[in-house]
Design an enzyme around this catalytic site. Structure first.
Site, PDB file in Angstrom:
ATOM      1  N   ARG A   1      61.856   3.697  84.694  1.00  0.00           N
ATOM      2  CA  ARG A   1      62.654   4.560  83.784  1.00  0.00           C
ATOM      3  C   ARG A   1      63.695   5.443  84.361  1.00  0.00           C
ATOM      4  O   ARG A   1      63.238   5.959  85.563  1.00  0.00           O
ATOM      5  CB  ARG A   1      61.735   5.248  82.963  1.00  0.00           C
ATOM      6  CG  ARG A   1      61.090   4.419  81.875  1.00  0.00           C
ATOM      7  CD  ARG A   1      61.609   4.177  80.620  1.00  0.00           C
ATOM      8  NE  ARG A   1      61.098   3.354  79.692  1.00  0.00           N
ATOM      9  CZ  ARG A   1      61.399   2.741  78.319  1.00  0.00           C
ATOM     10  NH1 ARG A   1      62.448   3.598  78.001  1.00  0.00           N
ATOM     11  NH2 ARG A   1      60.892   1.924  77.608  1.00  0.00           N
TER      12      ARG A   1
ATOM     13  N   SER B   1      61.910  -0.802  71.265  1.00  0.00           N
ATOM     14  CA  SER B   1      62.039  -0.375  72.722  1.00  0.00           C
ATOM     15  C   SER B   1      62.572  -1.406  73.380  1.00  0.00           C
ATOM     16  O   SER B   1      62.105  -2.565  73.412  1.00  0.00           O
ATOM     17  CB  SER B   1      60.782   0.100  73.069  1.00  0.00           C
ATOM     18  OG  SER B   1      60.080   0.974  72.399  1.00  0.00           O
TER      19      SER B   1
ATOM     20  N   TYR C   1      51.946   8.779  81.968  1.00  0.00           N
ATOM     21  CA  TYR C   1      53.296   8.041  81.764  1.00  0.00           C
ATOM     22  C   TYR C   1      54.008   8.253  80.624  1.00  0.00           C
ATOM     23  O   TYR C   1      53.468   8.470  79.275  1.00  0.00           O
ATOM     24  CB  TYR C   1      53.018   6.451  81.499  1.00  0.00           C
ATOM     25  CG  TYR C   1      54.170   5.875  81.272  1.00  0.00           C
ATOM     26  CD1 TYR C   1      55.374   5.374  82.199  1.00  0.00           C
ATOM     27  CD2 TYR C   1      54.439   5.520  79.759  1.00  0.00           C
ATOM     28  CE1 TYR C   1      56.410   4.895  81.553  1.00  0.00           C
ATOM     29  CE2 TYR C   1      55.708   4.791  79.102  1.00  0.00           C
ATOM     30  CZ  TYR C   1      56.429   4.461  80.073  1.00  0.00           C
ATOM     31  OH  TYR C   1      57.724   3.991  79.809  1.00  0.00           O
TER      32      TYR C   1
ATOM     33  N   CYS D   1      65.399  -2.894  73.804  1.00  0.00           N
ATOM     34  CA  CYS D   1      66.188  -4.147  73.050  1.00  0.00           C
ATOM     35  C   CYS D   1      67.908  -3.685  73.164  1.00  0.00           C
ATOM     36  O   CYS D   1      68.517  -3.977  72.345  1.00  0.00           O
ATOM     37  CB  CYS D   1      65.814  -4.444  71.650  1.00  0.00           C
ATOM     38  SG  CYS D   1      64.207  -5.177  71.634  1.00  0.00           S
TER      39      CYS D   1
ATOM     40  N   LYS E   1      58.164  10.113  71.496  1.00  0.00           N
ATOM     41  CA  LYS E   1      57.284   9.262  70.243  1.00  0.00           C
ATOM     42  C   LYS E   1      56.401  10.098  69.443  1.00  0.00           C
ATOM     43  O   LYS E   1      56.196   9.733  68.322  1.00  0.00           O
ATOM     44  CB  LYS E   1      56.723   8.118  70.796  1.00  0.00           C
ATOM     45  CG  LYS E   1      58.084   7.391  71.856  1.00  0.00           C
ATOM     46  CD  LYS E   1      59.087   6.833  70.826  1.00  0.00           C
ATOM     47  CE  LYS E   1      60.185   6.422  71.828  1.00  0.00           C
ATOM     48  NZ  LYS E   1      60.643   5.209  71.759  1.00  0.00           N
TER      49      LYS E   1
ATOM     50  N   ASP F   1      67.647   7.198  71.076  1.00  0.00           N
ATOM     51  CA  ASP F   1      66.172   6.666  70.825  1.00  0.00           C
ATOM     52  C   ASP F   1      65.981   6.995  69.435  1.00  0.00           C
ATOM     53  O   ASP F   1      65.158   6.529  69.010  1.00  0.00           O
ATOM     54  CB  ASP F   1      65.400   7.175  72.130  1.00  0.00           C
ATOM     55  CG  ASP F   1      64.287   6.304  71.966  1.00  0.00           C
ATOM     56  OD1 ASP F   1      64.233   5.195  71.563  1.00  0.00           O
ATOM     57  OD2 ASP F   1      63.029   7.066  72.066  1.00  0.00           O
TER      58      ASP F   1
ATOM     59  N   ARG G   1      53.587   2.685  77.478  1.00  0.00           N
ATOM     60  CA  ARG G   1      52.852   3.099  76.209  1.00  0.00           C
ATOM     61  C   ARG G   1      51.591   2.043  75.800  1.00  0.00           C
ATOM     62  O   ARG G   1      51.827   1.016  76.051  1.00  0.00           O
ATOM     63  CB  ARG G   1      53.698   3.000  74.905  1.00  0.00           C
ATOM     64  CG  ARG G   1      54.588   4.170  74.592  1.00  0.00           C
ATOM     65  CD  ARG G   1      55.514   4.506  73.676  1.00  0.00           C
ATOM     66  NE  ARG G   1      56.706   3.567  73.526  1.00  0.00           N
ATOM     67  CZ  ARG G   1      56.350   2.215  72.937  1.00  0.00           C
ATOM     68  NH1 ARG G   1      55.448   1.947  71.892  1.00  0.00           N
ATOM     69  NH2 ARG G   1      57.254   1.312  72.809  1.00  0.00           N
TER      70      ARG G   1
ATOM     71  N   HIS H   1      63.502   5.661  64.458  1.00  0.00           N
ATOM     72  CA  HIS H   1      63.847   5.104  65.936  1.00  0.00           C
ATOM     73  C   HIS H   1      65.074   4.464  65.998  1.00  0.00           C
ATOM     74  O   HIS H   1      65.149   3.361  66.365  1.00  0.00           O
ATOM     75  CB  HIS H   1      62.784   4.031  66.315  1.00  0.00           C
ATOM     76  CG  HIS H   1      62.350   3.718  67.719  1.00  0.00           C
ATOM     77  ND1 HIS H   1      61.883   2.459  68.051  1.00  0.00           N
ATOM     78  CD2 HIS H   1      62.650   4.089  68.937  1.00  0.00           C
ATOM     79  CE1 HIS H   1      61.890   2.459  69.323  1.00  0.00           C
ATOM     80  NE2 HIS H   1      62.272   3.642  69.773  1.00  0.00           N
TER      81      HIS H   1
HETATM   82  O1  SAT Z   1      57.765   5.291  76.814  1.00  0.00           O
HETATM   83  S1  SAT Z   1      58.534   5.624  75.573  1.00  0.00           S
HETATM   84  O2  SAT Z   1      57.768   5.383  74.371  1.00  0.00           O
HETATM   85  O3  SAT Z   1      59.058   7.081  75.770  1.00  0.00           O
HETATM   86  C1  SAT Z   1      59.942   4.831  75.478  1.00  0.00           C
HETATM   87  C2  SAT Z   1      59.861   3.543  74.784  1.00  0.00           C
HETATM   88  O4  SAT Z   1      58.779   3.053  74.823  1.00  0.00           O
HETATM   89  O5  SAT Z   1      60.690   3.412  74.014  1.00  0.00           O
HETATM   90 MN    MN Z   2      62.420   4.036  71.821  1.00  0.00          MN
END
Ligand code: SAT
Ligand code: MN
Length: 606
Positions: free
Chosen positions: A378, A250, A199, A252, A208, A279, A71, A228
């Site tokens: 991922r 994210s 991405y 963690c 998100k 998530d 991101r 979140h």
């Molecule tokens: O790339 S994402 O935002 O979908 C995953 C994350 O950062 O939690």
């Molecule tokens: Mn996340």
């Protein structure tokens, strides 16, 4: 052929096509046949690499451009008419300017390409929680990922009927030019525009962008919450179930906690953990005055590195079929995937995430540039692949929450677990969260930064208003969940993690839930809230070495439960600076009061 008579949808698709000028428009109905054909097309064009059909059936590998791996928070904008409504920690752009800028970039960008129209639902179609989105995109990768991560199909259009409203999402890959990459949110128009990325979090607009940034704004206006958070259920030996939601930044460990396998002696007694979500949680007040949560997603977009049969067997199992891997390494000996931490042995023949042969002799786990998989690589896996997916996963009412947990990566100061004194104090604890940055977003990693409720990159409006919304929600829930904070990442003076984490986090979960029952287990009241008595956390049958020299024991536990008032006085001072200098305004009085109490508590002897 258009799959709907909804004029608003037809207009949105027509306007998007007029702007981007695709050669062809394809409506995604989510049918197996259509999805299969798209996978074949993507394999033919090289966008996807087909993996070993017998070892990883229906699984594919995708590589993004090297400039497009996470991101991009500094190119993510909240575009509200009034700058102040986006608040001080969101990047803001005037909506007119943002529409003009992205229209210029997207204009004609789909010439010679196909525009796919994806009707999708966040949440079970037909439930009170569910909201419909339409994403148009020129990426098959996006279509296939959205098809895993959300509920895609014509039934979403049917649910909209002739006149229903939806979240509009326009994604155009353009040239994947990092200098012209923008992820724009227009909460006042229910619109998202994403250009020049391909991405995950930048382009799977249901995740998100919609389920957190736009939904948090809708939640504030409509009286619910988009958070979140993972959601998990604990089943007790007598069959009773309790549910917990937990917010961590994210990368963690949300996915790991959500799919936790309890230590053997818990399993033997009959304890079980089931995953509702890893998530995002949408949360509403139920008629019974409790908070009820659903996971609006339909799959997992999990971090691959570090996932293995010991750290998260359930996640690994989830990736065994129907999964799209992004930026992991390709094991060319058997056309399977590999990433750091998957196995101790390094594969002999690998192509790294950039598409080059990997030199395993040069591999040094501390030097990310020698890794075979990108640190933010991922897997996109369907939720129903997960061996511990909750039977409530598709529940239209969601699950009632007994506890809300906040947490982050903190080498020091924050104890393993503590409980807030009440709801408002819990909101304060969430607002005070900080965590070390990870590879989930571009920029330096390991830097401590404030991340209130793990929503810093995801709250679609002013953070002060967001805190106020939490306080308001507390007034509506007559039977609120108890609020806790955890920190699995405390280190000793040599930098070793003191707490084993992973499955052993069950021991902390058990204490948390014992605090939520009718006859809560005792606790110690400290300057920051309630901390467990060390003997109340079950550390039986725990065999963990902190280092070569030290095994984990009750003293280690006491060490990570300790509250150092001097450190907390500094923490409070630092937080005051954050409130004053960063958030600046709109912070509810209740949180100032909690800050004052914390400061005073650190001065007194208790
Ligand atoms: O790339 S994402 O935002 O979908 C995953 C994350 O950062 O939690
Ligand atoms: Mn996340």
């Amino acid at each position: 052929m258009a799959l709907t008579k909804n004029q608003k949808v037809l207009d949105f698709v027509a306007r998007s096509a007029e702007l981007t000028q695709p050669d062809k428009i394809v409506w995604i109905d989510g049918s197996t046949k259509q999805i299969k054909a798209l996978k074949e097309e993507a394999v033919k064009s090289g966008e996807l690499i087909k993996l070993n059909e017998s070892l990883l059936p229906d699984c594919y590998l995708h590589r993004t451009k090297v400039n497009d791996v996470a991101r991009v928070e500094d190119r993510t904008f909240i575009c509200t008419k009034n700058k102040d409504d986006a608040g001080p920690i969101n990047y803001w752009m005037d909506p007119r300017e943002a529409y003009e800028l992205t229209s210029e970039i997207a204009r004609g960008s789909m010439k010679g390409r196909t525009m796919y129209v994806i009707p999708y639902s966040m949440g079970v179609v037909g439930s009170d929680f569910a909201k419909i989105g339409i994403e148009v995109t020129d990426s098959i990768y996006v279509v296939l990922n959205m098809n895993i991560m959300t509920r895609v199909g014509k039934n979403c259009l049917d649910a909209l009927g002739k006149d229903g409203d939806f979240i509009k999402g326009l994604h155009a890959k353009c040239d994947v030019d990092a200098d012209k990459r923008y992820i724009m949110h227009f909460p006042e128009d229910n619109t998202i525009i994403s250009v020049n990325s391909a991405y995950g979090g930048n382009v799977l607009l249901g995740k998100k962008c919609f389920a957190l940034r736009i939904a948090s704004y809708l939640g504030k206006n409509e009286g619910w919450m988009a958070e979140h958070m993972l959601i998990l259920g604990v089943t007790y030996p007598d069959g009773e179930k309790k549910y917990v939601a937990a917010a961590f930044p994210s990368a963690c460990g949300k996915t790991n906690l959500a799919m936790l396998i309890p230590p053997k002696h818990y399993l033997d007694k009959g304890y079980k953990i089931e995953c509702v979500g890893d998530d995002i949680a949408w949360i509403r007040v139920g008629a019974d005055g409790r908070l009820w949560a659903v996971n609006p997603e339909n799959g997992f977009f999990g971090v691959a590195p570090g996932t293995n049969e010991h750290s998260n067997l359930n996640a690994l199992e989830s990736t065994k079929r129907g999964t799209i891997f992004t930026n992991v390494a390709l094991n060319t000996d058997n056309m399977t995937v590999w990433w750091e931490g998957l196995s101790k042995e390094l594969p002999a023949n690998c192509i790294d995430w950039t598409g080059k042969p990997w030199n395993k002799d040069k591999f040094d786990k501390k030097d990310k540039s020698t890794c075979a998989a990108h640190p933010n690589s991922r897997f996109t896996a369907p939720a129903d692949n997960c061996p511990c997916i909750s039977p409530d996963f598709n529940s239209k009412t969601g699950v009632p929450l007994s506890a809300i947990i906040f947490g982050g990566r903190r080498a020091s100061t924050t104890p393993l677990v503590y409980q807030s004194r009440d709801w408002n104090h819990g909101v304060f604890i969430g607002s005070a969260m900080s965590s070390e940055t990870t590879a989930a977003a571009t920029g330096a990693t390991g830097v401590l930064r404030h991340d209130p409720m793990a929503m810093k990159p995801f709250a679609g409006y002013h953070m002060g208003d967001y805190f106020a919304h939490w306080i308001e929600m507390g007034k509506k829930v007559t039977n609120p969940p108890k609020i806790f904070n955890v920190n699995w990442f405390r280190q000793d003076k040599d930098g070793n993690f003191v707490w084993p984490g992973f499955g052993d986090n069950m021991r902390v979960l058990e204490w948390i839930l014992k605090r939520c029952g009718e006859n809560p287990v005792d606790a110690v009241e400290t300057a920051i809230g309630y901390v467990p008595k060390a003997e109340d956390i079950d550390i039986s049958e725990l065999d963990y070495s902190i280092s070569d020299k030290k095994k984990f024991d009750i003293e280690s536990l006491k060490e990570i439960l300790a509250v150092d008032k001097e450190k907390w006085a500094k923490e409070a001072e630092e937080l005051e600076g954050y409130y004053n200098d960063t958030i600046k305004s709109r912070i509810p009085q209740e949180l100032w009061d909690c800050l004052e109490t914390l400061k005073n508590n650190c001065k007194t002897s208790k």
